[in-house]
Scaffold this motif. Sequence first.
Motif, PDB file in Angstrom:
ATOM      1  N   VAL A  44       1.665 -15.863  -7.975  1.00 44.08           N
ATOM      2  CA  VAL A  44       1.827 -14.476  -7.459  1.00 44.08           C
ATOM      3  C   VAL A  44       3.058 -14.048  -8.599  1.00 44.08           C
ATOM      4  O   VAL A  44       4.122 -14.540  -8.691  1.00 44.08           O
ATOM      5  CB  VAL A  44       2.402 -14.271  -6.142  1.00 44.08           C
ATOM      6  CG1 VAL A  44       2.537 -12.824  -5.971  1.00 44.08           C
ATOM      7  CG2 VAL A  44       1.420 -14.800  -5.303  1.00 44.08           C
ATOM      8  N   HIS A  75       2.890  -8.140  -7.604  1.00 42.49           N
ATOM      9  CA  HIS A  75       1.632  -8.684  -6.863  1.00 42.49           C
ATOM     10  C   HIS A  75       2.444  -9.244  -5.608  1.00 42.49           C
ATOM     11  O   HIS A  75       2.316  -9.114  -4.171  1.00 42.49           O
ATOM     12  CB  HIS A  75       0.638  -9.507  -7.070  1.00 42.49           C
ATOM     13  CG  HIS A  75      -0.108  -8.896  -8.461  1.00 42.49           C
ATOM     14  ND1 HIS A  75      -0.985  -9.542  -9.171  1.00 42.49           N
ATOM     15  CD2 HIS A  75      -0.384  -7.495  -8.319  1.00 42.49           C
ATOM     16  CE1 HIS A  75      -1.718  -8.558  -9.788  1.00 42.49           C
ATOM     17  NE2 HIS A  75      -1.359  -7.350  -9.397  1.00 42.49           N
ATOM     18  N   ASP A 100      -5.461  -2.764  -5.246  1.00 39.30           N
ATOM     19  CA  ASP A 100      -4.275  -3.659  -4.822  1.00 39.30           C
ATOM     20  C   ASP A 100      -4.933  -5.027  -4.552  1.00 39.30           C
ATOM     21  O   ASP A 100      -3.995  -6.088  -4.532  1.00 39.30           O
ATOM     22  CB  ASP A 100      -3.678  -3.152  -3.776  1.00 39.30           C
ATOM     23  CG  ASP A 100      -2.853  -2.058  -4.117  1.00 39.30           C
ATOM     24  OD1 ASP A 100      -2.604  -1.698  -5.198  1.00 39.30           O
ATOM     25  OD2 ASP A 100      -2.294  -1.473  -2.972  1.00 39.30           O
ATOM     26  N   ALA A 123      -3.657  -8.660  -6.358  1.00 38.77           N
ATOM     27  CA  ALA A 123      -2.913  -9.037  -6.093  1.00 38.77           C
ATOM     28  C   ALA A 123      -3.115 -10.740  -5.597  1.00 38.77           C
ATOM     29  O   ALA A 123      -2.430 -11.604  -5.743  1.00 38.77           O
ATOM     30  CB  ALA A 123      -1.798  -8.512  -5.129  1.00 38.77           C
TER      31      ALA A 123
END
Length: 411
Positions: free
Chosen positions: A264, A268, A369, A372
Amino acid sequence: MGTFWQTLLIVGGATMVLAVVLTLLPRLGKGGRCMAEWLSRAPGVDAVVALLTWGPWLVAGLAWGWIGVGGALLGQLAALYGWIFLHEIMHRQATRGPRLVKVHHKLVGRWRNQLSLALTVVGVPVLWAVRLPQVFAYPLLIWLLGFPRYRHGEWVNLSRHKFQDLVGHDLVWCLYCDWMTGVWSLGSEMLRNIESFWCPIRFLSEKKNEHARIDFPDLASAWVPAEGTMAEAAALLEEKYDGGRRSWFGHPDRHETLQEQSWVDEVHRQILSEHSHQPRHCRAMAHFTHRAEGHTPVCNDRVEVYLRLEEGRIADISFTASACGLCTASASLMSQQLHGRSIEQARQLYAAFHMAMLRPTPNHDPLGDLTALTGIHRFPGRIKCATLPWHTMNAALDSPTQDQTGASQST
């Protein structure tokens, strides 16, 4: 006086003294409380249980044979019921109130309950047959194979004696079960490491698979199917153990937190952390038209998805979850993305997200999104956590319900 009666009196007296000392220890100041706490956890509790069970049998048996064993056993039983009598006399107020033994006698009858409890004594040697390998054999596996270590005191311990008004008869049997469940659960945990390391292959019998998956979560989530190949089994072992970890595949030490996960990036990570700690649409919907439940045994994640469909669109979506942070964040992002979309668009986004989890491509524009989560493909063991809400949502689309009040139904 014969050998039998001598053994009975000696063992019975010694057992009664030990029981009284253990009862009074917490009242003997700070030192007594510390000693009582030590004796309530492994390895101290192992010594106490041995003295109250097989220790006298062994000594008397070596000294006087089966006559000695019989005398020791009856001496222990006499001390047991003698202590129960005294302890209940000391706690008359508790014995007058609600009690477990009263309910048991009411349900099955006094003699059936007492006989059944006596029969459970045969479980003592069985449980010790489980406990001794934990103490003497498993440490060798830690040394030879690098299996994870366990603090036995966190598993094998006694704490029910602190439950209010648990006295006498109820206390004795609850403490026995306290020790028994600790030994058994630790044995199951160690056996998960052994099974997944040496033979991660499902059974041909579906019934056995169904029964064993409760104690061996890896069976359903990771082990190679019975109709699989040896190449798959070998590849699974290389994948799971190449990094040096020797724990079973669903063990918590394989699960990093969202803050620790290396796949990550910072942007994110912020998205996932926000949706994990403040999930959107996280509620039980009052009026739904579709609903489904999902569960994965690896993290023991559980998700319930509610939909209200109107004219082919998702007019409302919500979820409830008892799940890890990754699963919760995925469910929150999903509900945010799908709210107001058509059923066809929801299916398409489900397929795109699922494909990105398995075979990611540079172009993730349709995911927004949700991008992520795409880095998780490098950690196959966590993919199920991220995709569980989506599989549950997809199942909900196919699971209309007649209940418009929000009452829970099976799907």
